[in-house]
Design a protein around this motif. Structure first.
Motif, mmCIF file in Angstrom:
data_model
loop_
_atom_site.group_PDB
_atom_site.id
_atom_site.type_symbol
_atom_site.label_atom_id
_atom_site.label_comp_id
_atom_site.label_asym_id
_atom_site.label_seq_id
_atom_site.Cartn_x
_atom_site.Cartn_y
_atom_site.Cartn_z
ATOM 1 N N LEU A 255 1.065 13.394 -70.441
ATOM 2 C CA LEU A 255 -0.149 12.646 -70.786
ATOM 3 C C LEU A 255 0.177 11.200 -71.154
ATOM 4 N N ARG A 257 2.706 9.378 -70.180
ATOM 5 C CA ARG A 257 3.085 8.662 -68.949
ATOM 6 C C ARG A 257 1.875 8.326 -68.102
ATOM 7 N N LYS A 258 1.011 9.330 -67.937
ATOM 8 C CA LYS A 258 -0.153 9.156 -67.075
ATOM 9 C C LYS A 258 -1.102 8.111 -67.663
ATOM 10 N N MET A 259 -1.301 8.155 -68.966
ATOM 11 C CA MET A 259 -2.195 7.173 -69.595
ATOM 12 C C MET A 259 -1.620 5.769 -69.469
ATOM 13 N N GLN A 261 0.412 4.677 -67.116
ATOM 14 C CA GLN A 261 0.296 4.246 -65.720
ATOM 15 C C GLN A 261 -1.128 3.794 -65.427
ATOM 16 N N GLN A 262 -2.104 4.572 -65.879
ATOM 17 C CA GLN A 262 -3.497 4.235 -65.612
ATOM 18 C C GLN A 262 -3.898 2.955 -66.352
ATOM 19 N N TYR A 263 -3.338 2.777 -67.538
ATOM 20 C CA TYR A 263 -3.638 1.561 -68.301
ATOM 21 C C TYR A 263 -3.140 0.324 -67.562
ATOM 22 N N ILE B 211 -11.272 4.948 -66.100
ATOM 23 C CA ILE B 211 -9.876 5.166 -66.490
ATOM 24 C C ILE B 211 -9.680 6.568 -67.078
ATOM 25 N N GLU B 293 3.739 8.125 -61.370
ATOM 26 C CA GLU B 293 4.036 7.227 -62.476
ATOM 27 C C GLU B 293 5.385 6.551 -62.209
#
Lengths: 363, 363
Positions: A255, A257-259, A261-263, B211, B293
Motif C-alpha cells: 500500500l 509503495r502504491k500510494m 507511485q500514484q502520488y 487517485i 511501482e
C-alpha cells in the motif's frame, strides 16, 4: 356480512400462510458437512448471508465463556485471570463489542447516539475505573457528527479514554462530513481507532463465503487508509493519528509503495497533500498485528524492511475471539529484544499520548 | 380551452426550466487549479463522478494520437511504428477497449451480445488477420451466459483468439452463474483475462478522487482472485487459467499469505478446495506488470522471493494509456538474463497454450 359459520362454506383456499421452521428442526434432514455447521459451528440463522464462524463457540474462544454461563468478554475478573495476568499485560485497550456499532446504524441516529453514550458510561464504570491496566474507546454515532462531537466532549477528557472508535463498513471516513469528529478527537488528545464491521465495504454486497470476507479484510483497511490520507485529514488535523485494528500489516508495504507511485503521477488532483503518502502513514498511522500470518523471522524482518521502519506495528490479541493471537506465539521466535520491546509495547505507547509514557518497571 | 393569446394574460410563472451550460463556458469563471482540469486534462463532463486523468490527452498518451486525428489505439500501422517495432514485440496481446464492456452492461443483454460479437469480428478482420504478431481477446456479454457461450464457440477456435475478457466491476466472477463461460473457454484452450472497469467494485460507490480509485485497483483484483479460488473454479476447470491484467503484482505476496492463513483456519467451509490457495495461484493465475511501482533490483527480487516463484509475472505496457510502461524502463536494471527472459516473454508463452511455443529466434 356473513357469519364465521357461513364462511366455512366458502371452501377457502388461502394462498399465503407462513409456517415457520427453526434450524434445529432441520438437522435431521441435513447431511454432513452441512449438518455440523448448525450443530457445531454456531451457524447464525438471523444473519442475512451464509455465514459461519469456524469455532464451536461462534465468534468466541470456547474457553472464554464465563464459568457462570455469560458470554465471553463480559466479566472483568475472568478476563483478568485468563488474559491479563498470564500474558503479563501492563496495558489493555478495550475496543468494545457493541453490535451493531452505533456508527453503523444507517438511520435513527438519536437512538444510536443514546446507545453509544450508554455504552461509554457502562465502559467507564465497569471496566476503566475498576482496573488500572485498562484503557477505553469512545463510541459514537458518527452519522450525526454534531451529536458525536457532543459525546466526545462529554467523555473524551476522561483520563482513560484514549481513542474514538469508528467501524469500517460502507462509509468512507475521509469525507469532510466527518471532519468535526476528528477536530474533537484532536482537542482531547484522542486517536482514531478503526475496526472493520459488517456489512463489508468491499464487494458492496456479501461475498459468498466467510473465508472470502475474512481474507479480504485488509482491502477494506487499505481503502480507509487511502481515503483518509488523500482527503487530507492529517494535513487538517496534524496531531490526529489513526490505529487500524485487526487488519494485520502484511498489506502495508504494498500500500505504501502504491500510494507513493500514484502520488507521483496524480498529486495535482490533491494539491493539499504536501508529502509522500508513505511519510504521512509513518507519522500518523499504526497497524495492529492480529490476525498475523505465520511468518518466519526472515519474512517478518523483510516486511519491516519494506516499510522502512519498525515503528508502525502494535501488538494486539483480539481477545476473546477464536482467532485470538497469543503474545507467546504470534510473533516469530528470536526477534531482537529491542524490536520485541517496540512491537509489544513501545510503539503503542508512543502512539497514544494519554497512556503512561514510562514503563512500569522503569518508573 | 383558452387560446395561446389568452394564456399570455396569465402572467405565467414557470418554476422549472433547464438552461444548459457547457463546461467551456465556465472556464472564464473558474480559478486555477480547477480551470486547468478542464482546459488541460480532458475533464470528462459526461462522467457522473469528479474524474480527471492527469494527461493532456485524457486516458491516452498524447503522442499516441494517430497523425490524421483519430484517437490513440485505432490504427494498426501507427501502433506498429510507435510500439511494436521500436520495442521489439514478438507478440502483442490485444485486450480491447470497448467502452462500456459488454459484460458491464447490466441490462439489455441482447444488445450487449450483439456489440461483443461485432467487436470480435472487427478485431479479427482488422487486427488479428492483418498482423502476425497480434493475438486477441474474445469479448462477451457475460450477463447472458448462454449467449456468451455461443459467442465463445463461434470465434473461440480462431487460432489467434487466446483469452476471454471479463471486466472487473461489481460482478464476482466466481459465482456458479458464470461457470458455463469457463467450461466453454477451457473447451477452446482460451484463458480468462480480467481487467478492471468502471464503476469500481471496491467502495460500492465512486471514491472521491481519481487517485483513490487508481491506488485501490489492486484491491479489486484481490477480491476477484479470492472469489475465483474459493468458489472452486480451478478445481472444476483444471485447465483454466486466469490472467489478472493491469493490477500489478506487488500485492500478490500479501494475498498469497493471507489466503493460506485463512485456508488453514476456515477450509472446512470450502471442502472442495484441496490445496493451499497459494499453490492454486501458482498453477492457475498470472499477473501483468503494469503499472509497476519504481522498484530497485533488491526490492523486486524480494517480492519474487516472497511469492516463492518467478513465474507469476508477465510483462505488459498498457499502450496507449498515459501510464504506459516501457519495456526499457519499467523493470529494475540489471536483472539476470534468465529472469528477464521469463518476465518479458516465457512466462506468458507458458501461460497461453495457443501462442507459438517456440521463440522466434530459436525456431
Amino acid at each position: 356480512m356473513k357469519s364465521k359459520k357461513e364462511n366455512q362454506k366458502l371452501h377457502l383456499i388461502d394462498t399465503d400462510i407462513h409456517e415457520r421452521v427453526l434450524y434445529e428442526d432441520l438437522i435431521m434432514y441435513l447431511d454432513n458437512p452441512w449438518k455440523k455447521y448448525i450443530t457445531d459451528c454456531n451457524w447464525m440463522q438471523e444473519k442475512h448471508m451464509p455465514y459461519v464462524q469456524p469455532a464451536i463457540a461462534g465468534v468466541d474462544r470456547a474457553d472464554a465463556r464465563v464459568p457462570d454461563g455469560r458470554p465471553a468478554g463480559t466479566d472483568l475478573e475472568f478476563m483478568s485471570k485468563q488474559l491479563l495476568e498470564p500474558c503479563g499485560h501492563e496495558i489493555g485497550i478495550l475496543t468494545g463489542a457493541l453490535d451493531p456499532s452505533p456508527s453503523s446504524m444507517h438511520g435513527w441516529y438519536e437512538m444510536a447516539t443514546a446507545l453509544a453514550s450508554a455504552y461509554n458510561d457502562w465502559q467507564i464504570e465497569n471496566w476503566l475505573e475498576k482496573d488500572k491496566r485498562l484503557y477505553g474507546s469512545v463510541h459514537i454515532a458518527a452519522g450525526d457528527p454534531v451529536a458525536a462531537v457532543r459525546e466526545i466532549d462529554r467523555v473524551g477528557s476522561h483520563p482513560k479514554m484514549i481513542q474514538v472508535l469508528l467501524p469500517i463498513d460502507d462509509i468512507m471516513w475521509g469525507d469532510p462530513y466527518y471532519h468535526p469528529i476528528y477536530e474533537a478527537a484532536q482537542r482531547h488528545d484522542l486517536m482514531i481507532g478503526m475496526h472493520h464491521n459488517e456489512p463489508p465495504i468491499y464487494f458492496g454486497k456479501w461475498p459468498r463465503y466467510f473465508i472470502e470476507w475474512h481474507t479480504l479484510i485488509p482491502t477494506a483497511h487499505m481503502m480507509q487508509v487511502t481515503n483518509m490520507v488523500f482527503n487530507g485529514v492529517f494535513e487538517k488535523y496534524p496531531r490526529l493519528k489513526l490505529m487500524m485494528i485487526e487488519g494485520g500489516f502484511t498489506h502495508v508495504p504494498h500500500l505504501m509503495r502504491k500510494m507513493d507511485q500514484q502520488y507521483k503521477d496524480l498529486r495535482h488532483e490533491v494539491p493539499w497533500i504536501k508529502r509522500m503518502p508513505s511519510d504521512i502513514i509513518k507519522e500518523h498511522i499504526r497497524f495492529t498485528t492480529q490476525p498475523l500470518e505465520e511468518l518466519t523471522k526472515k519474512e517478518f524482518l523483510q516486511l519491516i524492511d519494506q516499510m522502512g521502519t519498525d515503528e508502525l506495528i502494535c501488538f494486539s490479541t483480539d481477545y476473546p475471539h477464536w482467532d485470538y493471537d497469543s503474545p507467546f506465539e504470534a510473533l516469530p521466535p528470536n526477534l531482537d529484544e529491542s524490536l520485541q520491546r517496540k512491537l509489544f509495547s513501545e510503539n503503542a505507547r508512543a502512539f497514544y499520548p494519554k497512556l503512561p509514557q514510562i514503563r512500569k518497571e522503569d518508573a
